[in-house]
Design an enzyme around this catalytic site. Structure first.
Site, PDB file in Angstrom:
ATOM      1  N   THR A 248       0.871  -1.171   0.000  1.00 12.06           N
ATOM      2  CA  THR A 248       0.000   0.000   0.000  1.00 12.06           C
ATOM      3  C   THR A 248       0.899   1.210   0.000  1.00 12.06           C
ATOM      4  O   THR A 248       2.070   1.102   0.345  1.00 12.06           O
ATOM      5  CB  THR A 248      -0.828   0.001   1.323  1.00 12.06           C
ATOM      6  OG1 THR A 248      -1.702  -1.106   1.308  1.00 12.06           O
ATOM      7  CG2 THR A 248      -1.633   1.271   1.518  1.00 12.06           C
ATOM      8  N   VAL A 277     -12.751  -5.681   1.015  1.00 13.33           N
ATOM      9  CA  VAL A 277     -12.230  -4.322   1.127  1.00 13.33           C
ATOM     10  C   VAL A 277     -11.419  -4.260   2.411  1.00 13.33           C
ATOM     11  O   VAL A 277     -11.864  -4.717   3.456  1.00 13.33           O
ATOM     12  CB  VAL A 277     -13.378  -3.293   1.145  1.00 13.33           C
ATOM     13  CG1 VAL A 277     -12.866  -1.910   1.487  1.00 13.33           C
ATOM     14  CG2 VAL A 277     -14.078  -3.264  -0.214  1.00 13.33           C
ATOM     15  N   GLY A 278     -10.221  -3.729   2.322  1.00  9.88           N
ATOM     16  CA  GLY A 278      -9.355  -3.655   3.494  1.00  9.88           C
ATOM     17  C   GLY A 278      -9.528  -2.349   4.244  1.00  9.88           C
ATOM     18  O   GLY A 278     -10.567  -1.681   4.150  1.00  9.88           O
ATOM     19  N   ASP A 279      -8.485  -1.989   4.959  1.00 11.17           N
ATOM     20  CA  ASP A 279      -8.537  -0.770   5.765  1.00 11.17           C
ATOM     21  C   ASP A 279      -8.277   0.496   4.958  1.00 11.17           C
ATOM     22  O   ASP A 279      -8.693   1.593   5.341  1.00 11.17           O
ATOM     23  CB  ASP A 279      -7.501  -0.844   6.893  1.00 11.17           C
ATOM     24  CG  ASP A 279      -6.081  -1.003   6.351  1.00 11.17           C
ATOM     25  OD1 ASP A 279      -5.902  -1.681   5.313  1.00 11.17           O
ATOM     26  OD2 ASP A 279      -5.144  -0.452   6.963  1.00 11.17           O
ATOM     27  N   GLY A 302      -4.823  -5.178   7.042  1.00 12.22           N
ATOM     28  CA  GLY A 302      -5.999  -4.320   7.026  1.00 12.22           C
ATOM     29  C   GLY A 302      -7.064  -4.740   8.017  1.00 12.22           C
ATOM     30  O   GLY A 302      -7.698  -3.901   8.667  1.00 12.22           O
TER      31      GLY A 302
HETATM   32  N1  ASP Z   1      -3.623  -2.556   4.379  1.00  8.08           N
HETATM   33  C1  ASP Z   1      -3.774  -3.114   3.057  1.00  8.08           C
HETATM   34  C2  ASP Z   1      -4.959  -3.999   3.031  1.00  8.08           C
HETATM   35  O1  ASP Z   1      -5.207  -4.694   3.996  1.00  8.08           O
HETATM   36  C3  ASP Z   1      -2.606  -3.893   2.592  1.00  8.08           C
HETATM   37  C4  ASP Z   1      -1.267  -3.308   2.926  1.00  8.08           C
HETATM   38  O2  ASP Z   1      -1.167  -2.274   3.501  1.00  8.08           O
HETATM   39  O3  ASP Z   1      -0.253  -3.889   2.597  1.00  8.08           O
HETATM   40  O4  ASP Z   1      -5.617  -4.056   2.017  1.00  8.08           O
END
Ligand code: ASP
Length: 421
Positions: A248, A277-279, A302
């Site tokens: 990310t 859907v992640g964070d 996430g």
């Molecule tokens: N936080 C992101 C997600 O969970 C992935 C990441 O940050 O590497 O989609």
């Protein structure tokens, strides 16, 4: 859906993880910093203007900093940084070339917050549009909503003039195929870490570790060759199969007047379930900016970050007087608390926060020191000098990405240098 499916790669990692992993867990437990202590602050006192971001943004900081210094808007400066990795087909954690979901389709998430006007925009699960960070800004500016998802978000983006394009590069497609062929039944279905019945992968007392791994890697290398993955990328591709990566970019920017904004964009967890859907697009988890206080953003697990509303927690902590470092450490402790400090589970989680206070003080914090001893978590900073600095870790040692990555695997497999500039 059985628990054993989630123990997938259990057999793959089992033998090699045996003694080393247990030793590392104990080691980590011993080295956990105590509940209230905060390590010495290694970061500068901070000056304005300043931009901070995750390490994959470092090459785009010069241009954004010049723009900010020349009077450019803080959100536009942050978006300039994250657009770089979104456009780069070789960064497989964001935008074009991002690793796809389990069906081979790239789905992107992003959000942004503009401090001076106290507005926010967000998009989740968007297909076929590369610059989702800019789409999140368009949601903020051109709708009465804050968040659009899926097909609706894609149609909105097209209406706003964003081109539809195929985001799956040949390289990412081949890595996904390699993952699919190699794992067959082993995927993200089944109870996750938070399930009370989750069990760490069993350790069969079979082949010696090295033999097992040599055979697996040999098999993967043969498959990679037959899929046409170029020899120089094969090892990096194998790493992405054995340990589906997260990835990310977050960026926060503060100008000399004290205006502040932030944004986060991602292709999310590799091989995730379609629709996951992640964070990153969640205002308050992947990013939160409050013009009165500061801004924070996240990369990493996430699901864990959503549960502690990480970015919002950090900004609120700063509002109540904590330093950026203290505020970030507190959010990480909440993740540890959610697992009652169980290192067997925490070993499979990693999380980094990038924190910028309105006065220019900043911090980068991580749950673990890095993904591997030679792969430390970093924060990229530009306040007139562009640099990468180590984040401060709550737990000593390296995390094991979930699914776990074998600690005995050859060092070159752990390196991201082929992909991430
Ligand atoms: N936080 C992101 C997600 O969970 C992935 C990441 O940050 O590497 O989609």
């Amino acid at each position: 859906m059985s628990i054993s499916r989630r123990g997938f790669l259990g057999s793959a990692v089992a033998a090699s993880l045996a003694t080393t992993l247990d030793a590392q867990r104990l080691n980590a437990q011993e080295k956990t910093i105590s509940a209230n202590s905060v390590p010495a602050n290694p970061f500068g006192t901070g000056k304005r203007p300043i931009i901070i971001c995750s390490k994959n943004g470092v090459n785009y900081l010069d241009d954004a900093f010049a723009f900010l210094k020349g009077g450019g808007d803080t959100l536009d400066a942050a978006l300039r940084v994250v657009k770089g990795p979104e456009d780069d087909p070789n960064d497989d954690s964001v935008g074009l070339g991002g690793l796809p979901n389990e069906e081979g389709v790239v789905e992107l998430d992003a959000c942004c917050m503009h401090g001076p006007s106290r507005r926010a925009g967000s998009v989740g699960g968007v297909r076929n549009i590369k610059n989702v960070s800019l789409v999140s800004k368009a949601v903020m500016e051109h709708t009465g909503h804050v968040m659009l998802v899926g097909e609706g978000a894609e149609r909105f983006a097209v209406a706003m003039g964003f081109p539809r394009e195929n985001l799956l590069t040949e390289r990412s497609r081949k890595i996904w195929l390699l993952w699919k062929e190699y794992n067959s039944n082993d995927d993200w279905w089944g109870p996750g870490l938070a399930d009370p019945n989750w069990k760490a992968p069993a350790i069969p007392a079979t082949s010696p570790q090295s033999e097992l791994w040599e055979r697996r890697i040999e098999r993967l290398e043969q498959r990679a060759a037959s899929l046409g993955i170029e020899p120089e990328f094969r090892r990096a591709a194998i790493r992405r199969v054995l340990s589906p990566p997260t990835g990310t970019i977050h960026c926060s920017a503060l100008n000399d007047k004290g205006e502040i904004s932030g944004c986060t964009t991602t292709s999310g967890l590799a091989y995730k379930l379609p629709g996951r859907v992640g964070d990153s697009p969640i205002i308050g988890a992947g990013c939160y900016t409050d013009q009165d206080v500061g801004s924070a953003g996240a990369t990493g697990a996430g699901e864990e970050n959503i549960k502690v509303a990480g970015a919002h927690t950090i900004v609120e902590n700063m509002r109540h007087g904590m330093s950026p470092l203290e505020a970030g450490m507190d959010a990480l402790r909440r993740i540890v608390r959610n697992y009652n400090g169980d290192m067997k589970k925490l070993n499979f989680i990693d999380m980094s926060y990038y924190i910028l206070r309105k006065d220019g003080a900043y911090a980068g914090v991580s749950l673990w020191e890095g993904y591997a001893p030679d792969d430390r978590h970093k924060i990229a900073v530009h306040d007139g000098t562009r640099r990468l600095e180590d984040t401060v870790a709550l737990l000593k040692g390296s995390s094991h990405e979930f699914p776990p990555f074998p600690v005995t695997i050859p060092a070159e497999l752990k390196k991201d240098s082929v992909y991430l500039k």
